[in-house]
Design a protein around this motif. Sequence first.
Motif, PDB file in Angstrom:
ATOM      1  N   PRO A   2      -1.694  90.917 126.226  1.00  0.00           N
ATOM      2  CA  PRO A   2      -2.529  91.789 127.040  1.00  0.00           C
ATOM      3  C   PRO A   2      -3.140  91.052 128.230  1.00  0.00           C
ATOM      4  N   HIS A   3      -3.168  91.694 129.356  1.00  0.00           N
ATOM      5  CA  HIS A   3      -3.817  91.129 130.539  1.00  0.00           C
ATOM      6  C   HIS A   3      -5.323  91.266 130.388  1.00  0.00           C
ATOM      7  N   SER A   4      -6.066  90.313 130.933  1.00  0.00           N
ATOM      8  CA  SER A   4      -7.521  90.324 130.770  1.00  0.00           C
ATOM      9  C   SER A   4      -8.152  91.586 131.316  1.00  0.00           C
ATOM     10  N   ALA A   5      -7.505  92.250 132.257  1.00  0.00           N
ATOM     11  CA  ALA A   5      -8.054  93.477 132.824  1.00  0.00           C
ATOM     12  C   ALA A   5      -8.087  94.598 131.797  1.00  0.00           C
ATOM     13  N   GLU A   6      -7.298  94.452 130.712  1.00  0.00           N
ATOM     14  CA  GLU A   6      -7.259  95.484 129.692  1.00  0.00           C
ATOM     15  C   GLU A   6      -8.420  95.375 128.712  1.00  0.00           C
ATOM     16  N   PHE A   7      -9.157  94.262 128.736  1.00  0.00           N
ATOM     17  CA  PHE A   7     -10.216  94.045 127.764  1.00  0.00           C
ATOM     18  C   PHE A   7     -11.438  94.878 128.107  1.00  0.00           C
ATOM     19  N   VAL A  45     -11.769  87.275 103.745  1.00  0.00           N
ATOM     20  CA  VAL A  45     -11.419  87.219 105.164  1.00  0.00           C
ATOM     21  C   VAL A  45     -10.596  85.967 105.440  1.00  0.00           C
ATOM     22  N   PHE A  46      -9.949  85.954 106.593  1.00  0.00           N
ATOM     23  CA  PHE A  46      -9.370  84.721 107.112  1.00  0.00           C
ATOM     24  C   PHE A  46     -10.493  83.884 107.732  1.00  0.00           C
ATOM     25  N   PRO A  47     -10.356  82.558 107.761  1.00  0.00           N
ATOM     26  CA  PRO A  47     -11.392  81.747 108.405  1.00  0.00           C
ATOM     27  C   PRO A  47     -11.488  82.049 109.897  1.00  0.00           C
ATOM     28  N   GLY A  48     -12.707  81.978 110.420  1.00  0.00           N
ATOM     29  CA  GLY A  48     -12.898  82.221 111.845  1.00  0.00           C
ATOM     30  C   GLY A  48     -14.342  82.500 112.172  1.00  0.00           C
ATOM     31  N   GLY A  49     -14.620  82.658 113.457  1.00  0.00           N
ATOM     32  CA  GLY A  49     -15.976  82.942 113.887  1.00  0.00           C
ATOM     33  C   GLY A  49     -16.067  83.022 115.399  1.00  0.00           C
ATOM     34  N   ARG A  50     -17.285  83.233 115.872  1.00  0.00           N
ATOM     35  CA  ARG A  50     -17.531  83.441 117.300  1.00  0.00           C
ATOM     36  C   ARG A  50     -17.324  82.177 118.104  1.00  0.00           C
ATOM     37  N   VAL A  51     -16.896  82.386 119.346  1.00  0.00           N
ATOM     38  CA  VAL A  51     -16.763  81.287 120.301  1.00  0.00           C
ATOM     39  C   VAL A  51     -18.147  80.735 120.618  1.00  0.00           C
ATOM     40  N   GLU A  52     -18.260  79.406 120.614  1.00  0.00           N
ATOM     41  CA  GLU A  52     -19.500  78.732 120.971  1.00  0.00           C
ATOM     42  C   GLU A  52     -19.298  77.916 122.248  1.00  0.00           C
ATOM     43  N   SER A  53     -20.391  77.374 122.755  1.00  0.00           N
ATOM     44  CA  SER A  53     -20.346  76.714 124.063  1.00  0.00           C
ATOM     45  C   SER A  53     -19.434  75.494 124.080  1.00  0.00           C
ATOM     46  N   ASP A  54     -19.237  74.840 122.945  1.00  0.00           N
ATOM     47  CA  ASP A  54     -18.385  73.657 122.917  1.00  0.00           C
ATOM     48  C   ASP A  54     -16.932  73.971 122.577  1.00  0.00           C
ATOM     49  N   ASP A  55     -16.583  75.258 122.481  1.00  0.00           N
ATOM     50  CA  ASP A  55     -15.190  75.657 122.301  1.00  0.00           C
ATOM     51  C   ASP A  55     -14.557  75.775 123.687  1.00  0.00           C
ATOM     52  N   LEU A  56     -13.820  74.762 124.070  1.00  0.00           N
ATOM     53  CA  LEU A  56     -13.350  74.655 125.439  1.00  0.00           C
ATOM     54  C   LEU A  56     -11.961  75.261 125.605  1.00  0.00           C
ATOM     55  N   GLY A  57     -11.689  75.700 126.838  1.00  0.00           N
ATOM     56  CA  GLY A  57     -10.381  76.236 127.176  1.00  0.00           C
ATOM     57  C   GLY A  57     -10.404  76.845 128.553  1.00  0.00           C
ATOM     58  N   ASP A  58      -9.207  77.073 129.096  1.00  0.00           N
ATOM     59  CA  ASP A  58      -9.096  77.604 130.449  1.00  0.00           C
ATOM     60  C   ASP A  58      -9.310  79.104 130.522  1.00  0.00           C
ATOM     61  N   ASP A  59      -9.221  79.799 129.386  1.00  0.00           N
ATOM     62  CA  ASP A  59      -9.417  81.243 129.392  1.00  0.00           C
ATOM     63  C   ASP A  59      -9.956  81.674 128.029  1.00  0.00           C
ATOM     64  N   GLU A  60     -10.156  82.972 127.891  1.00  0.00           N
ATOM     65  CA  GLU A  60     -10.743  83.505 126.665  1.00  0.00           C
ATOM     66  C   GLU A  60      -9.901  83.181 125.432  1.00  0.00           C
ATOM     67  N   ALA A  64     -10.998  81.046 122.182  1.00  0.00           N
ATOM     68  CA  ALA A  64     -10.933  81.646 120.855  1.00  0.00           C
ATOM     69  C   ALA A  64     -10.090  80.795 119.916  1.00  0.00           C
ATOM     70  N   ARG A  65      -9.017  80.200 120.426  1.00  0.00           N
ATOM     71  CA  ARG A  65      -8.189  79.308 119.609  1.00  0.00           C
ATOM     72  C   ARG A  65      -9.009  78.091 119.161  1.00  0.00           C
ATOM     73  N   ALA A  66      -9.781  77.528 120.076  1.00  0.00           N
ATOM     74  CA  ALA A  66     -10.627  76.393 119.709  1.00  0.00           C
ATOM     75  C   ALA A  66     -11.649  76.796 118.647  1.00  0.00           C
ATOM     76  N   ALA A  67     -12.206  77.996 118.768  1.00  0.00           N
ATOM     77  CA  ALA A  67     -13.161  78.475 117.773  1.00  0.00           C
ATOM     78  C   ALA A  67     -12.498  78.637 116.405  1.00  0.00           C
ATOM     79  N   ALA A  68     -11.258  79.128 116.375  1.00  0.00           N
ATOM     80  CA  ALA A  68     -10.545  79.301 115.107  1.00  0.00           C
ATOM     81  C   ALA A  68     -10.324  77.951 114.416  1.00  0.00           C
ATOM     82  N   VAL A  69      -9.962  76.935 115.194  1.00  0.00           N
ATOM     83  CA  VAL A  69      -9.769  75.592 114.629  1.00  0.00           C
ATOM     84  C   VAL A  69     -11.086  75.049 114.085  1.00  0.00           C
ATOM     85  N   ARG A  70     -12.125  75.146 114.889  1.00  0.00           N
ATOM     86  CA  ARG A  70     -13.423  74.620 114.473  1.00  0.00           C
ATOM     87  C   ARG A  70     -13.961  75.343 113.247  1.00  0.00           C
TER      88      ARG A  70
END
Length: 218
Positions: A2-7, A45-60, A64-70
């Motif tokens: 999905p393109h970000s404009a669809e969010f 549930v599957f493991p996961g949670g909200r994106v935090e300030s130290d979850d880095l990446g070039d886009d959403e 979110a991937r960094a948040a899933a790992v953390r």
Amino acid sequence: MPHSAEFETGLPVAGTAVVLRDAPEGMQALLLLRPDRGSFAGSWVFPGGRVESDDLGDDEIERARAAAVRETAEEAGIRIRDLVTISCWEPPHEVPKRIRTWFFLAEEDGDEVRVNPGEIERAVWTTPEGALRLQAEGELLLWPPTWVTLHGLLPHRTVADARAALGTPEMRRTRILETADGRVFLWEGDEHHPEHPGGPGARNRIATGRLPWTYERG
């Protein structure tokens, strides 16, 4: 993808890891039991949670991937690898606390699962068939995104099979339809989805009024 404009703008974002491993009885997924309080109380549930300030990446999606790992490391004590985007879920408008959540297929790295006390009660590796059977018998509480994801894994016996079957990540904007037989959750392409309907008779829905739940698509 999905393109970000669809969010839908203004929603917080989270990342969820659908962690898989191969086992003699078939491919298994990691499920975690939430406490009887807070978000998703008493559900698996599957493991996961909200994106935090130290979850880095070039886009959403990358954040979110960094948040899933953390979050997987924090909740289950394991490292994961090879994360691939499989879906994005937006809750229905009726939900008071709405978070857009990206789901990623991931593989475990051989660590022993150690749950975070107070945040997670128990962990289990289970085949998708086993989890859905227990849910149908009323032994497991699952939310629709978890149920649909497990249902989608049913045809696959190995992690390699599941990965090979991946296509374009699905955008799933959940809407609720109240019927005489109980609550139905709708997604894009269903004839009754208010913003993104399909043609007459088209289905993309779960009927949850009674067990076992039934999923219709087509």
